[in-house]
Design a protein around this motif. Structure first.
Motif, PDB file in Angstrom:
ATOM      1  N   THR A 108      53.961  36.277  39.073  1.00  0.00           N
ATOM      2  CA  THR A 108      52.832  37.140  39.405  1.00  0.00           C
ATOM      3  C   THR A 108      53.334  38.549  39.686  1.00  0.00           C
ATOM      4  O   THR A 108      54.269  38.715  40.468  1.00  0.00           O
ATOM      5  N   GLY A 125      47.662  38.240  40.171  1.00  0.00           N
ATOM      6  CA  GLY A 125      48.058  39.286  41.096  1.00  0.00           C
ATOM      7  C   GLY A 125      46.962  40.276  41.395  1.00  0.00           C
ATOM      8  O   GLY A 125      47.105  41.120  42.292  1.00  0.00           O
ATOM      9  N   HIS A 126      45.863  40.205  40.639  1.00  0.00           N
ATOM     10  CA  HIS A 126      44.783  41.170  40.825  1.00  0.00           C
ATOM     11  C   HIS A 126      43.458  40.472  41.143  1.00  0.00           C
ATOM     12  O   HIS A 126      42.937  40.621  42.245  1.00  0.00           O
ATOM     13  N   ARG A 127      42.968  39.687  40.184  1.00  0.00           N
ATOM     14  CA  ARG A 127      41.630  39.120  40.392  1.00  0.00           C
ATOM     15  C   ARG A 127      41.422  37.889  39.524  1.00  0.00           C
ATOM     16  O   ARG A 127      41.938  37.807  38.406  1.00  0.00           O
ATOM     17  N   GLU A 180      45.341  37.709  46.096  1.00  0.00           N
ATOM     18  CA  GLU A 180      44.570  37.923  44.862  1.00  0.00           C
ATOM     19  C   GLU A 180      43.074  37.720  45.127  1.00  0.00           C
ATOM     20  O   GLU A 180      42.681  36.744  45.756  1.00  0.00           O
TER      21      GLU A 180
END
Length: 344
Positions: free
Chosen positions: A146, A209-211, A247
Motif C-alpha cells: 500500500t 491507501g486512499h479510498r 484508508e
C-alpha cells in the motif's frame, strides 16, 4: 564403500520420506555417475545394502553372442567419494522437496484468504519478507504494498494471499496489501452478519491507501446491510480502516436496479436522477445538484472513478444546470429521483 544409512533413516522419521524412496533415488543418481566414468559397462546396476549402507556396482557379463551370463562387481576404486557426495545431495534435495510439499500443502488452501505474519529483515529492498505461523516465509512485493505504508522488522501485518506456487527456487507464497480481497476478508472478520450469511458484499472498488467503495446487500428481509457493516457507533468500519492505515471507506447499498446502484455508488454526493442509456453497453448519466458536482466527481476524479469500477458502468456526471439542456436527461426525471432509461 558405504553410505550413512543412519542419516537416511533420520530423514524418513523426521520428514516422512520413505527409506526405499531415498535409496532408489541414490541408486539412480549413482548409476548415472558410474556411466560417466571411463570404461563403464553399459549394462550395470547399483546395489545398496539397506542394513550396512554398502554400495556396489554390479555389471552384467555377456558371452561372445552378447547374451547375459552373470554379474560381476565393477565398483570403481574412487567410487566411495562419489557415493557419499551423491547421497548427501539426494538427502538435501529430498529434504527441500519435503519442505516444499509441506508449504504447498499447508497454504494451497489459503490462497484468497487473509493471513497474519511478522515482518522479517530482507536484503532485497523490493521484497518484504513475512514469517507466517512462525515457520513459513512469504513475500510482499513492492507492487503489492500500500502506498505510504512502511514495514519494520517485527511488525505484525495482515495480508491477502495472492498466490501459492512452486518455483525453481522452491515454494513461493505471495501476499498483497492492495488487493480488494483484503478489504473483503477484513469485513468478514468484523461483521457477524456476513459470517452468518445475512449480509453479502457484492462488489469492491479500491485505490489502496486512499479510498475504497463497497456495495453491500441484505440476504434476509429486515436486515440493514449498510448499518451492519458500519457497526455500533461506526466501530466495525473504523476497525477495518485502522487495519488499512486510515484508508477511507464508503459503504453503499447494492441494487439490482442499475439506476439506483449508480446513484448509490456516487455517495457521499446526492444524485438527483440517473439515466441508464444501455444495460448491454453499461452506460449511464448521473445528474447532481450544481453544488454537489465536485463532490460527485471527487478529488482528481477519484469518486467517479471508483463508482464506475464498483458498478461496472461508464458514468457521465452532469449538474442540474448542464442536464436541463439535454432532452434525454430532462425526460428521465421521476418522483423517486432515480430511474432507468425508458428504453429498458
Amino acid at each position: 564403500m558405504e553410505i550413512d544409512m543412519t542419516a537416511l533413516r533420520m530423514v524418513e522419521q523426521e520428514k516422512g520420506v520413505a527409506l526405499d524412496t531415498l535409496v532408489d533415488a541414490i541408486e539412480e543418481a549413482l548409476l548415472k555417475a558410474y556411466h560417466n566414468l571411463p570404461g563403464a559397462i553399459s549394462q550395470a546396476r547399483i546395489e545398496i545394502d539397506k542394513r550396512t549402507g554398502r554400495v556396489s556396482v554390479m555389471a552384467t557379463e555377456e558371452d561372445d553372442d552378447g547374451n547375459p551370463i552373470g554379474e560381476f562387481d565393477d565398483t570403481p576404486k574412487n567410487f566411495g567419494r562419489i557415493a557419499q557426495a551423491t547421497a548427501r545431495s539426494i538427502i538435501m534435495q529430498r529434504l527441500r522437496d519435503a519442505d516444499d510439499q509441506r508449504v504447498l500443502g499447508d497454504f494451497a488452501s489459503k490462497q484468497g484468504q487473509i493471513v497474519t505474519g511478522v515482518v522479517q529483515q530482507s536484503r532485497d529492498g523490493r521484497l518484504t519478507r513475512i514469517l507466517l505461523a512462525d515457520e513459513f516465509e512469504a513475500v510482499l512485493p513492492d507492487s503489492e504494498k500500500t502506498p505510504g505504508e512502511f514495514y519494520r522488522h517485527g511488525d505484525r501485518v495482515r495480508a491477502y494471499v495472492v498466490a501459492v506456487e512452486r518455483t525453481e527456487k522452491g515454494p513461493r507464497i505471495t501476499l498483497s496489501r492492495t488487493h480488494p480481497g483484503l478489504v473483503l476478508g477484513l469485513f468478514e472478520r468484523e461483521v457477524p452478519e456476513i459470517q452468518d450469511g445475512l449480509v453479502s458484499i457484492k462488489s469492491i472498488a479500491r485505490e489502496a491507501g486512499h479510498r475504497t467503495k463497497i456495495a453491500v446487500a441484505a440476504l434476509r428481509e429486515g436486515v440493514n446491510a449498510k448499518g451492519a457493516c458500519i457497526g455500533p457507533m461506526g466501530a466495525r468500519v473504523r476497525a477495518v480502516m485502522t487495519e488499512l492505515g486510515g484508508e477511507k471507506i464508503d459503504i453503499v447499498d447494492y441494487s439490482d436496479n442499475p439506476g439506483h446502484f449508480v446513484a448509490n455508488s456516487l455517495s457521499p454526493a446526492r444524485v438527483t436522477r440517473v439515466v441508464v442509456h444501455s444495460v448491454e453497453n453499461r452506460t449511464a448519466t448521473a445528474i447532481v445538484p450544481d453544488f454537489q458536482l465536485s463532490l460527485a466527481i471527487g478529488k482528481e476524479g477519484q469518486n467517479a472513478r471508483l463508482a464506475a469500477r464498483l458498478t461496472g458502468y461508464h458514468i457521465d456526471i452532469h449538474s442540474d444546470t448542464e442536464g436541463g439542456d439535454d432532452p434525454e436527461v430532462s425526460r428521465s426525471s421521476m418522483s423517486d429521483d432515480v430511474r432507468n432509461d425508458a428504453a429498458l
